[in-house]
Design an enzyme around this catalytic site. Structure first.
Site, short mmCIF file in Angstrom:
data_model
loop_
_atom_site.label_atom_id
_atom_site.label_comp_id
_atom_site.label_asym_id
_atom_site.label_seq_id
_atom_site.Cartn_x
_atom_site.Cartn_y
_atom_site.Cartn_z
N LYS A 134 0.85 -1.18 0.00
CA LYS A 134 0.00 0.00 0.00
C LYS A 134 0.89 1.24 0.00
O LYS A 134 2.05 1.19 0.40
CB LYS A 134 -0.89 0.02 1.24
CG LYS A 134 -2.16 0.83 1.06
CD LYS A 134 -3.18 0.13 0.19
CE LYS A 134 -4.47 0.93 0.06
NZ LYS A 134 -5.50 0.22 -0.70
N ASP A 174 -6.60 4.52 -5.16
CA ASP A 174 -7.33 4.37 -3.91
C ASP A 174 -7.99 5.72 -3.67
O ASP A 174 -8.18 6.51 -4.61
CB ASP A 174 -6.38 3.98 -2.77
CG ASP A 174 -7.12 3.55 -1.50
OD1 ASP A 174 -7.69 2.45 -1.50
OD2 ASP A 174 -7.12 4.33 -0.52
#
Length: 452
Positions: A134, A174
């Site tokens: 991430k 995201d």
């Protein structure tokens, strides 16, 4: 260490030493702590049946690599501004690191590690060969002009480029990062590496090799998973009252799929409040208003049947709740309201939107709970399908991608349900089941690779 001492009595002995190490190494990362603690409690029964995986647990809770870097850029007034960028490459046992980039003022190392740890389990649950990672930056894209945001993305990509690639780490979008931003990041990456490599990023615009249905995938997938949850209760979405939080792609496409299944979206929310509309939210109008940087409050002004409400949409009466905004948006007050209103199912379209104490309220009342690492895995599943298409120089139709997505989400539900039943004695315990099922797949791969 007081936090760790308070938490230890309900921590199984088999993983207690790992928990202590996590607290010692990262004493202030509360989001990461909460996620690790939940995972450790879930996998302890797995270790009884598979003691050979005990030594994997400590390694699993420590990222393989943490990258923190400076992002300098020039605003429209010629001033040099600086933000901080992150990429946590958490686990590559199953394949290249895979996970999104989040641009939001709240992004810090704790947030990114929490999201990266979640991603390891989430990606494993899809059944595809992708590891977990991430990243992101502590910038608010809403405050930047188009030119500023492009320059920011290019500066961010300049540092990120040396750490990613189609066989190494494949970022996607995201919160705050959509196809446009991924296109700019990929464009700068391509300039730096000097060759065409579409598989290095996913969530790209279609013209750059992006997959059909990628923008819709997380929202659609969340609804497909929710439908399996409802079927276990002998219910479905037809005629159901549904509340959805968030106003990005995940929420909007979840609303669209709910309506297609016969449900009614009776409430929604964003960072500026909530709106109640018993006859159903007009998703097309809401999407148009959000595209103009409006809010649900602006939407309410244009709809005679809509009423602006409190900050949380989850205080409204509903049968199904889909939190699709951000972490920790449902606390005990919202959970009790959902219970009092007879809610059947709460399924996390976002990452960690239901606080641990709120999950306990829901569990005690018998409300079905779908954890984000399973419910919202549709996005990364289609990202992996995009990687396949890029590798084969292919383009699949939206219908083909949707068929594959439905099968992936159905298979993920089966894995989670079966693990909940086998290791926790309850097929409805999807939270523990998701952790157990994800751990089993990653642990087997890590063990097969040796001590790495």
């Amino acid at each position: 260490m007081a936090h760790g001492q308070d938490a230890e009595p309900d921590m199984p002995e088999a993983v207690r030493h790992v928990w202590r190490d996590v607290l010692r190494r990262d004493p202030h990362q509360e989001l990461f702590h909460a996620d690790v603690r939940g995972a450790l409690r879930s996998i302890a029964p797995v270790l009884v049946e598979h003691p050979e995986y005990t030594d994997v647990v400590g390694r699993l809770c420590e990222p393989e690599r943490v990258i923190v870097f400076r992002v300098p850029w020039t605003d429209d007034h010629g001033r040099v501004r600086v933000n901080r960028g992150f990429r946590v490459q958490f686990n590559s046992a199953l394949g290249p690191y895979k996970g999104g980039l989040r641009f939001a003022p709240t992004v810090d190392l704790d947030v990114v590690k929490f999201l990266g740890f979640e991603q390891v389990f989430k990606n494993a649950l899809t059944g595809q060969d992708i590891g977990g990672g991430k990243g992101g930056a502590d910038v608010d894209p809403k405050e930047l002009s188009t030119g500023e945001l492009m320059r920011f993305c290019q500066s961010f990509a300049t540092e990120l480029a040396q750490h990613v690639g189609a066989t190494i780490d494949v970022p996607a979008g995201d919160m705050g990062v959509g196809p446009r931003e991924i296109g700019w990041i990929y464009g700068q990456y391509q300039r730096l590496v000097g060759h065409h490599e579409p598989g290095a990023f996913t969530g790209k615009p279609a013209v750059l090799g992006g997959s059909a249905l990628r923008p819709e995938a997380t929202g659609f997938g969340a609804v497909y998973f929710t439908q399996r949850m409802l079927a276990e209760q002998g219910k479905d979405l037809d005629g159901a009252r549904v509340v959805v939080s968030g106003s990005g792609n995940v929420a909007l496409f979840a609303m669209e799929k709910v309506i297609a299944a016969g449900g009614t979206v009776v409430g929604c929310s964003d960072s500026r409040g909530s709106v109640s509309e018993p006859d159903g939210v007009d998703v097309d109008l809401l999407r148009e208003i959000k595209g103009q940087r409006g809010s649900v409050a602006d939407y309410a002004e244009k709809r005679s049947g809509a009423t602006s409400g409190s900050d949380s949409a989850f205080l409204l009466e509903c049968d199904v709740a889909l939190p699709c905004a951000t972490q920790n948006e449902i606390g005990t007050d919202e959970a009790r309201a959902l219970v009092d209103h007879g809610c059947w199912v709460v399924a996390e379209g976002a990452n960690g939107p239901v606080r641990p104490e709120a999950r306990e309220v829901l569990r005690a009342a018998g409300v079905g709970f779908g954890p984000g690492k399973a419910v919202n895995s549709g996005g990364v599943a289609v990202s992996a399908l995009e990687m396949q298409q890029n590798a084969g120089r292919e383009r699949w139709t939206a219908e083909d991608v949707d068929t594959r997505l439905q099968q992936i989400m159905s298979d993920a539900y089966d894995r989670v349900r079966d693990a909940g039943e086998r290791y926790h004695g309850d097929p409805a315990d999807l939270e523990n089941g998701a952790n157990a099922a994800g751990f089993l797949r990653v642990a087997e791969a890590m063990t097969s690779l040796g001590v790495v």
